[in-house]
Design a protein around this motif. Structure first.
Motif, mmCIF file in Angstrom:
data_model
loop_
_atom_site.group_PDB
_atom_site.id
_atom_site.type_symbol
_atom_site.label_atom_id
_atom_site.label_comp_id
_atom_site.label_asym_id
_atom_site.label_seq_id
_atom_site.Cartn_x
_atom_site.Cartn_y
_atom_site.Cartn_z
ATOM 1 N N GLU A 72 35.280 -12.867 23.202
ATOM 2 C CA GLU A 72 36.011 -12.593 24.439
ATOM 3 C C GLU A 72 35.180 -11.771 25.424
ATOM 4 O O GLU A 72 35.324 -11.924 26.640
ATOM 5 C CB GLU A 72 37.327 -11.886 24.124
ATOM 6 C CG GLU A 72 38.304 -12.722 23.327
ATOM 7 C CD GLU A 72 38.641 -14.039 24.001
ATOM 8 O OE1 GLU A 72 38.659 -14.096 25.255
ATOM 9 O OE2 GLU A 72 38.884 -15.037 23.289
ATOM 10 N N THR A 73 34.319 -10.905 24.914
ATOM 11 C CA THR A 73 33.435 -10.147 25.807
ATOM 12 C C THR A 73 32.414 -11.074 26.438
ATOM 13 O O THR A 73 32.175 -11.037 27.654
ATOM 14 C CB THR A 73 32.717 -9.024 25.044
ATOM 15 O OG1 THR A 73 33.674 -8.181 24.397
ATOM 16 C CG2 THR A 73 31.890 -8.165 25.999
ATOM 17 N N ALA A 74 31.791 -11.937 25.630
ATOM 18 C CA ALA A 74 30.789 -12.872 26.150
ATOM 19 C C ALA A 74 31.408 -13.861 27.129
ATOM 20 O O ALA A 74 30.732 -14.327 28.061
ATOM 21 C CB ALA A 74 30.113 -13.617 25.005
ATOM 22 N N GLY A 250 31.818 -17.850 23.331
ATOM 23 C CA GLY A 250 32.397 -17.217 24.511
ATOM 24 C C GLY A 250 31.753 -17.697 25.802
ATOM 25 O O GLY A 250 32.446 -17.983 26.796
ATOM 26 N N ILE A 251 30.423 -17.801 25.802
ATOM 27 C CA ILE A 251 29.711 -18.284 26.994
ATOM 28 C C ILE A 251 30.100 -19.731 27.289
ATOM 29 O O ILE A 251 30.396 -20.093 28.434
ATOM 30 C CB ILE A 251 28.190 -18.167 26.799
ATOM 31 C CG1 ILE A 251 27.764 -16.690 26.728
ATOM 32 C CG2 ILE A 251 27.436 -18.876 27.928
ATOM 33 C CD1 ILE A 251 26.308 -16.490 26.352
ATOM 34 N N ALA A 252 30.088 -20.566 26.255
ATOM 35 C CA ALA A 252 30.428 -21.973 26.435
ATOM 36 C C ALA A 252 31.866 -22.140 26.920
ATOM 37 O O ALA A 252 32.159 -23.003 27.755
ATOM 38 C CB ALA A 252 30.202 -22.742 25.141
ATOM 39 N N GLN A 253 32.772 -21.300 26.404
ATOM 40 C CA GLN A 253 34.170 -21.366 26.843
ATOM 41 C C GLN A 253 34.279 -21.004 28.322
ATOM 42 O O GLN A 253 35.037 -21.639 29.076
ATOM 43 C CB GLN A 253 35.033 -20.425 26.006
ATOM 44 C CG GLN A 253 36.518 -20.462 26.361
ATOM 45 C CD GLN A 253 37.164 -21.781 25.980
ATOM 46 O OE1 GLN A 253 37.218 -22.132 24.807
ATOM 47 N NE2 GLN A 253 37.679 -22.511 26.968
ATOM 48 N N ALA A 254 33.540 -19.998 28.746
ATOM 49 C CA ALA A 254 33.551 -19.614 30.157
ATOM 50 C C ALA A 254 33.044 -20.750 31.036
ATOM 51 O O ALA A 254 33.587 -21.008 32.120
ATOM 52 C CB ALA A 254 32.701 -18.367 30.358
ATOM 53 N N LEU A 258 35.387 -22.762 33.842
ATOM 54 C CA LEU A 258 34.968 -22.872 35.234
ATOM 55 C C LEU A 258 34.829 -24.333 35.656
ATOM 56 O O LEU A 258 35.244 -24.722 36.753
ATOM 57 C CB LEU A 258 33.642 -22.131 35.442
ATOM 58 C CG LEU A 258 33.036 -22.158 36.845
ATOM 59 C CD1 LEU A 258 34.013 -21.574 37.872
ATOM 60 C CD2 LEU A 258 31.717 -21.389 36.861
ATOM 61 N N ALA A 259 34.256 -25.144 34.780
ATOM 62 C CA ALA A 259 34.056 -26.563 35.093
ATOM 63 C C ALA A 259 35.383 -27.284 35.266
ATOM 64 O O ALA A 259 35.554 -28.101 36.185
ATOM 65 C CB ALA A 259 33.228 -27.227 33.992
ATOM 66 N N VAL A 290 32.280 -26.270 22.226
ATOM 67 C CA VAL A 290 33.082 -25.049 22.064
ATOM 68 C C VAL A 290 33.856 -25.099 20.754
ATOM 69 O O VAL A 290 33.840 -24.131 19.962
ATOM 70 C CB VAL A 290 34.051 -24.877 23.251
ATOM 71 C CG1 VAL A 290 35.062 -23.763 22.961
ATOM 72 C CG2 VAL A 290 33.285 -24.565 24.530
ATOM 73 N N GLU A 291 34.548 -26.196 20.501
ATOM 74 C CA GLU A 291 35.398 -26.282 19.317
ATOM 75 C C GLU A 291 34.593 -26.259 18.018
ATOM 76 O O GLU A 291 34.972 -25.586 17.059
ATOM 77 C CB GLU A 291 36.261 -27.545 19.375
ATOM 78 C CG GLU A 291 37.327 -27.506 20.457
ATOM 79 C CD GLU A 291 38.235 -26.291 20.329
ATOM 80 O OE1 GLU A 291 38.670 -25.966 19.205
ATOM 81 O OE2 GLU A 291 38.509 -25.658 21.366
ATOM 82 N N MET A 292 33.497 -26.994 17.980
ATOM 83 C CA MET A 292 32.671 -27.011 16.774
ATOM 84 C C MET A 292 32.063 -25.636 16.503
ATOM 85 O O MET A 292 32.010 -25.181 15.361
ATOM 86 C CB MET A 292 31.577 -28.065 16.908
ATOM 87 C CG MET A 292 32.091 -29.503 16.951
ATOM 88 S SD MET A 292 32.891 -30.007 15.403
ATOM 89 C CE MET A 292 31.464 -30.111 14.319
ATOM 90 N N SER A 293 31.603 -24.963 17.557
ATOM 91 C CA SER A 293 31.030 -23.624 17.395
ATOM 92 C C SER A 293 32.080 -22.644 16.888
ATOM 93 O O SER A 293 31.835 -21.852 15.978
ATOM 94 C CB SER A 293 30.445 -23.129 18.725
ATOM 95 O OG SER A 293 29.377 -23.939 19.155
ATOM 96 N N ARG A 294 33.274 -22.719 17.489
ATOM 97 C CA ARG A 294 34.324 -21.760 17.121
ATOM 98 C C ARG A 294 34.786 -21.973 15.676
ATOM 99 O O ARG A 294 34.941 -21.007 14.923
ATOM 100 C CB ARG A 294 35.509 -21.888 18.075
ATOM 101 C CG ARG A 294 36.623 -20.879 17.773
ATOM 102 C CD ARG A 294 37.739 -20.952 18.792
ATOM 103 N NE ARG A 294 37.326 -20.433 20.088
ATOM 104 C CZ ARG A 294 37.367 -21.124 21.221
ATOM 105 N NH1 ARG A 294 37.777 -22.375 21.230
ATOM 106 N NH2 ARG A 294 36.998 -20.553 22.353
#
Length: 383
Positions: A72-74, A250-254, A258-259, A290-294
């Motif tokens: 969440e911070t990233a 977190g970065i990928a989710q951001a 945005l996209a 995002v999903e695979m990483s999480r």
């Protein structure tokens, strides 16, 4: 995969980051450091020590709570995440696992309270990935030790109140035995830091050099046992790469958020961007990453909590999630077009920050070496 309590924690952290951190990201990037008042407030709110023992100011929660904070911070600012990553995921956990009671009271308590920052001094000018061959040495001198050497690319060096310095004290080059971790206070005679680096990535987290010129320390400033420090370092690398997976997610989710937001509103040739199949392809690939990483970092955090060996899997996570974050950052810039190149939009920062994670905590090339080596070692003989 999260408990109800962990989901509540996730909601709390999300609200805090959006309310207290998002409005000051540009200010932190310009200053090159997070405000001391922010770190203190995070400590007072119990955000920093969620997984640490209660007797030292922690929350006594699961290790997953720390991973959630990292993601969440990233998602809001990867630079702030980098500073907390060192303070909490690395230094605080080393102190919890190997520190004496006096060390925990002196160093761990202020870290969890947000009133102190720290650095892990491992990388040296001659090479970062060859961690078992430091030129920094510690030698016994009377009833104490003298440390000489230098470190570079050290996160938090310009603001750290103390430093965990890994030095060779005995043994052979490239061997784990013979390394010792010394805790050195900033005001120690002979210790100095260089000016903050002007970096491409993680600009709100300060990075610099650390110089040790005949720095004297006592036995009570050794973390754990003499000659065992490199084992602690190697032990910490697996967890570091698991938390890298959280940061990358977190970065990928951001990037994905945005996209989706931009493409849902932007019209081109009479259609919203979101209606074009090429945009949908980008969104689908970003969402997949995002999903695979999480899922994988959730799985590995639980494995670490259970004491399992995650060296190979952590390298896989670090490699995959960093590549997914870089791809997501590239695609969000592409979707925003000219606006993606403007610093007033977060896409440019996300693009810069994502790249760091293909280099820090072991380059992608190093991860591939680890994965291949362990794959060969675990392969069954052909029949």
């Amino acid at each position: 995969m999260l408990t109800d309590e962990e989901r509540q924690w996730q909601d709390t952290v999300q609200r805090y980051m959006d309310r207290n951190v998002r409005p000051i990201v540009a200010e932190m990037e310009k200053a090159g450091r997070p405000p001391a008042a922010l770190l203190k407030d995070m400590g007072e709110q119990g955000l920093l020590g969620s997984f640490a023992p209660e007797e030292y100011g922690g929350g006594g929660g699961s290790l997953m709570t720390r991973a959630i904070l990292a993601e969440e911070t990233a998602r809001v600012d990867a630079g702030l995440d980098a500073t907390l990553f060192v303070n909490i995921s690395l230094v605080a956990r080393h102190l919890i696992r190997h520190g004496t009671e006096a060390q925990k009271r002196k160093y761990l308590v202020p870290l969890l309270g947000g009133t102190a920052s720290a650095s892990i001094c491992l990388t040296e000018p001659h090479g970062g990935s060859n961690a078992l061959s430091p030129k920094t040495v510690g030698r016994r001198d009377g009833d104490g030790w003298v440390i000489n050497g230098s470190k570079t690319f050290i996160t938090n060096a310009p603001i750290a109140d103390f430093f965990m310095v890994f030095a060779r004290t005995s043994g052979e080059d490239r061997r784990a035995h013979g390394g010792t971790c010394f805790i050195v206070d900033r005001d120690a005679t002979g210790l100095s830091t260089g000016k903050p680096f002007d970096k491409l990535s993680l600009r709100s987290s300060p990075t610099g050099e650390v110089f040790l010129d005949n720095v004297r320390v006592s036995d009570d400033q050794i973390l754990g046992e003499v000659d065992k420090g490199f084992y602690y370092m190697l032990e910490g690398l697996d967890l570091e790469r698991v938390f890298e997976g959280a940061s990358n997610t977190g970065i990928a989710q951001a990037c994905l958020d945005l996209a989706v937001s931009y493409s849902s509103e932007r019209e081109v040739f009479g259609q919203r961007l979101s209606e074009y199949q090429m945009t949908q392809d980008k969104i689908a690939r970003m969402a997949m990453g995002v999903e695979m990483s999480r899922v994988m970092f959730y799985h590995l955090v639980r494995a670490v909590e259970n004491g399992e060996d995650v060296t190979r899997a952590a390298a896989v996570l670090k490699l995959y999630s960093s590549e997914a974050a870089v791809e997501a950052s590239r695609e969000v810039v592409q979707i925003l077009g000219g606006y993606g190149l403007m610093e007033e939009y977060p896409a440019a920062r996300l693009y810069r920050d994502a790249k760091h994670h293909e280099i820090g905590a072991g380059t992608s090339e190093i991860q591939k070496i680890i994965i291949a080596k362990q794959t060969y070692e675990k392969a069954r003989p052909a029949h």
